[in-house]
Design a protein around this motif. Sequence first.
Motif, PDB file in Angstrom:
ATOM      1  N   GLN A 155       3.378  -5.562   5.835  1.00  0.00           N
ATOM      2  CA  GLN A 155       2.185  -4.884   6.331  1.00  0.00           C
ATOM      3  C   GLN A 155       1.255  -4.617   5.158  1.00  0.00           C
ATOM      4  O   GLN A 155       1.701  -4.233   4.068  1.00  0.00           O
ATOM      5  CB  GLN A 155       2.550  -3.573   7.018  1.00  0.00           C
ATOM      6  N   PHE A 156      -0.040  -4.809   5.379  1.00  0.00           N
ATOM      7  CA  PHE A 156      -1.034  -4.629   4.328  1.00  0.00           C
ATOM      8  C   PHE A 156      -1.915  -3.430   4.659  1.00  0.00           C
ATOM      9  O   PHE A 156      -2.458  -3.332   5.761  1.00  0.00           O
ATOM     10  CB  PHE A 156      -1.884  -5.891   4.188  1.00  0.00           C
ATOM     11  N   HIS A 157      -2.050  -2.541   3.695  1.00  0.00           N
ATOM     12  CA  HIS A 157      -2.851  -1.328   3.876  1.00  0.00           C
ATOM     13  C   HIS A 157      -3.991  -1.342   2.866  1.00  0.00           C
ATOM     14  O   HIS A 157      -3.751  -1.338   1.650  1.00  0.00           O
ATOM     15  CB  HIS A 157      -1.990  -0.084   3.690  1.00  0.00           C
ATOM     16  N   PHE A 158      -5.212  -1.365   3.365  1.00  0.00           N
ATOM     17  CA  PHE A 158      -6.391  -1.460   2.507  1.00  0.00           C
ATOM     18  C   PHE A 158      -7.004  -0.080   2.306  1.00  0.00           C
ATOM     19  O   PHE A 158      -7.222   0.666   3.264  1.00  0.00           O
ATOM     20  CB  PHE A 158      -7.419  -2.410   3.134  1.00  0.00           C
ATOM     21  N   ALA A 214       8.868   0.320   3.147  1.00  0.00           N
ATOM     22  CA  ALA A 214       9.006   0.563   1.710  1.00  0.00           C
ATOM     23  C   ALA A 214       7.900  -0.163   0.953  1.00  0.00           C
ATOM     24  O   ALA A 214       7.568  -1.313   1.257  1.00  0.00           O
ATOM     25  CB  ALA A 214      10.367   0.095   1.213  1.00  0.00           C
ATOM     26  N   LEU A 215       7.328   0.501  -0.037  1.00  0.00           N
ATOM     27  CA  LEU A 215       6.270  -0.092  -0.844  1.00  0.00           C
ATOM     28  C   LEU A 215       6.815  -1.287  -1.620  1.00  0.00           C
ATOM     29  O   LEU A 215       7.842  -1.190  -2.297  1.00  0.00           O
ATOM     30  CB  LEU A 215       5.709   0.959  -1.802  1.00  0.00           C
ATOM     31  N   ALA A 216       6.118  -2.421  -1.518  1.00  0.00           N
ATOM     32  CA  ALA A 216       6.589  -3.650  -2.163  1.00  0.00           C
ATOM     33  C   ALA A 216       5.681  -4.122  -3.287  1.00  0.00           C
ATOM     34  O   ALA A 216       6.126  -4.799  -4.215  1.00  0.00           O
ATOM     35  CB  ALA A 216       6.718  -4.768  -1.129  1.00  0.00           C
ATOM     36  N   GLY A 217       4.400  -3.787  -3.223  1.00  0.00           N
ATOM     37  CA  GLY A 217       3.465  -4.248  -4.242  1.00  0.00           C
ATOM     38  C   GLY A 217       2.070  -3.753  -3.941  1.00  0.00           C
ATOM     39  O   GLY A 217       1.831  -3.078  -2.930  1.00  0.00           O
ATOM     40  N   GLY A 218       1.141  -4.088  -4.825  1.00  0.00           N
ATOM     41  CA  GLY A 218      -0.229  -3.652  -4.601  1.00  0.00           C
ATOM     42  C   GLY A 218      -1.175  -4.187  -5.657  1.00  0.00           C
ATOM     43  O   GLY A 218      -0.758  -4.782  -6.662  1.00  0.00           O
ATOM     44  N   ILE A 219      -2.457  -3.958  -5.428  1.00  0.00           N
ATOM     45  CA  ILE A 219      -3.506  -4.413  -6.332  1.00  0.00           C
ATOM     46  C   ILE A 219      -4.695  -3.477  -6.182  1.00  0.00           C
ATOM     47  O   ILE A 219      -4.907  -2.893  -5.117  1.00  0.00           O
ATOM     48  CB  ILE A 219      -3.912  -5.875  -6.019  1.00  0.00           C
ATOM     49  N   PHE A 268     -11.562  -0.682  -4.734  1.00  0.00           N
ATOM     50  CA  PHE A 268     -10.690  -0.974  -3.599  1.00  0.00           C
ATOM     51  C   PHE A 268      -9.238  -0.961  -4.047  1.00  0.00           C
ATOM     52  O   PHE A 268      -8.925  -1.052  -5.242  1.00  0.00           O
ATOM     53  CB  PHE A 268     -11.022  -2.348  -2.999  1.00  0.00           C
ATOM     54  N   CYS A 269      -8.353  -0.864  -3.085  1.00  0.00           N
ATOM     55  CA  CYS A 269      -6.931  -1.063  -3.355  1.00  0.00           C
ATOM     56  C   CYS A 269      -6.269  -1.642  -2.116  1.00  0.00           C
ATOM     57  O   CYS A 269      -6.779  -1.511  -0.998  1.00  0.00           O
ATOM     58  CB  CYS A 269      -6.239   0.243  -3.770  1.00  0.00           C
ATOM     59  N   LEU A 270      -5.158  -2.303  -2.325  1.00  0.00           N
ATOM     60  CA  LEU A 270      -4.363  -2.839  -1.227  1.00  0.00           C
ATOM     61  C   LEU A 270      -2.894  -2.638  -1.559  1.00  0.00           C
ATOM     62  O   LEU A 270      -2.464  -2.911  -2.685  1.00  0.00           O
ATOM     63  CB  LEU A 270      -4.660  -4.324  -1.005  1.00  0.00           C
ATOM     64  N   GLU A 271      -2.142  -2.134  -0.576  1.00  0.00           N
ATOM     65  CA  GLU A 271      -0.706  -1.942  -0.735  1.00  0.00           C
ATOM     66  C   GLU A 271       0.045  -2.827   0.252  1.00  0.00           C
ATOM     67  O   GLU A 271      -0.432  -3.084   1.360  1.00  0.00           O
ATOM     68  CB  GLU A 271      -0.326  -0.487  -0.470  1.00  0.00           C
ATOM     69  N   VAL A 272       1.218  -3.264  -0.157  1.00  0.00           N
ATOM     70  CA  VAL A 272       2.101  -4.063   0.694  1.00  0.00           C
ATOM     71  C   VAL A 272       3.339  -3.240   1.016  1.00  0.00           C
ATOM     72  O   VAL A 272       3.970  -2.682   0.109  1.00  0.00           O
ATOM     73  CB  VAL A 272       2.537  -5.363  -0.011  1.00  0.00           C
ATOM     74  N   GLU A 273       3.669  -3.155   2.289  1.00  0.00           N
ATOM     75  CA  GLU A 273       4.897  -2.487   2.712  1.00  0.00           C
ATOM     76  C   GLU A 273       5.791  -3.471   3.451  1.00  0.00           C
ATOM     77  O   GLU A 273       5.310  -4.287   4.244  1.00  0.00           O
ATOM     78  CB  GLU A 273       4.591  -1.305   3.637  1.00  0.00           C
ATOM     79  N   ILE A 274       7.090  -3.380   3.181  1.00  0.00           N
ATOM     80  CA  ILE A 274       8.094  -4.167   3.900  1.00  0.00           C
ATOM     81  C   ILE A 274       9.133  -3.196   4.444  1.00  0.00           C
ATOM     82  O   ILE A 274       9.763  -2.460   3.670  1.00  0.00           O
ATOM     83  CB  ILE A 274       8.760  -5.208   2.981  1.00  0.00           C
ATOM     84  N   HIS A 286      -7.933 -10.493   3.551  1.00  0.00           N
ATOM     85  CA  HIS A 286      -8.949  -9.458   3.798  1.00  0.00           C
ATOM     86  C   HIS A 286     -10.333  -9.957   3.372  1.00  0.00           C
ATOM     87  O   HIS A 286     -11.332  -9.728   4.077  1.00  0.00           O
ATOM     88  CB  HIS A 286      -8.586  -8.188   3.026  1.00  0.00           C
ATOM     89  N   MET A 287     -10.403 -10.634   2.230  1.00  0.00           N
ATOM     90  CA  MET A 287     -11.679 -11.150   1.743  1.00  0.00           C
ATOM     91  C   MET A 287     -12.262 -12.177   2.706  1.00  0.00           C
ATOM     92  O   MET A 287     -13.464 -12.159   2.997  1.00  0.00           O
ATOM     93  CB  MET A 287     -11.483 -11.761   0.352  1.00  0.00           C
TER      94      MET A 287
END
Length: 218
Positions: A87-90, A140-145, A131-137, A177-178
Amino acid sequence: MILPCIDGTTPFPPINQALNDPDGLLCFGGDLSSHRLTQAYKKGIFPWYSLGEPILWWSPSERMVMRPNEFHVSKSLKKAINQLAPQFHFNRNFKSTAEHCAQVSRKDKGTWIHPEMIAAYTALFNEGHAFCLEVEIDGALAGGIYGVALGAIYCGESMFSLQTNGSKMAMYGLCQHMLKNGIKLLDCQLHNPHLASLGAKLIPRTDFIKQLNQWAAV
């Protein structure tokens, strides 16, 4: 050549005056106010320095960039995305994303993402320019930018990974997203093999500035 020093009101020198060695070093000094940062990024300049150093401003002769439609999805990454359904959270937790990036282990055992930088970019985010983006699996948080938002250009600052492929999934999610939101280009700033493997390319600074001028005000 003497490196120019700027203060809170001094404009940046022309970027063609940046040093060849080290490549792209333009000037030092100034501050990290939101106004200064937005003016810098609009000119193709970014701050990069370690804690205890003066603020160093850079505009390298070549720029690492990625078009979102050129992101390379390897077979293994595609399989992981299909199996794990990330899941991606912007724009959910900007400061937390930056703090996770600051904790990434680096070869020089240091980081440029110190508290002063995190505070400055968080202020920029609160004003709608980052901006920021988080990845959840599985929750649980898996990564981000995270990075700076300039019209139809995103300027990526850093990313992190807490699980296998976490940062790659973050880049994938950001590029998706872009594409959906008409963002034309991701500025990755400096070359590294990880970004190159994902589809980022080096272009001359002059070409980058042309694209920046075209898309930053959109």
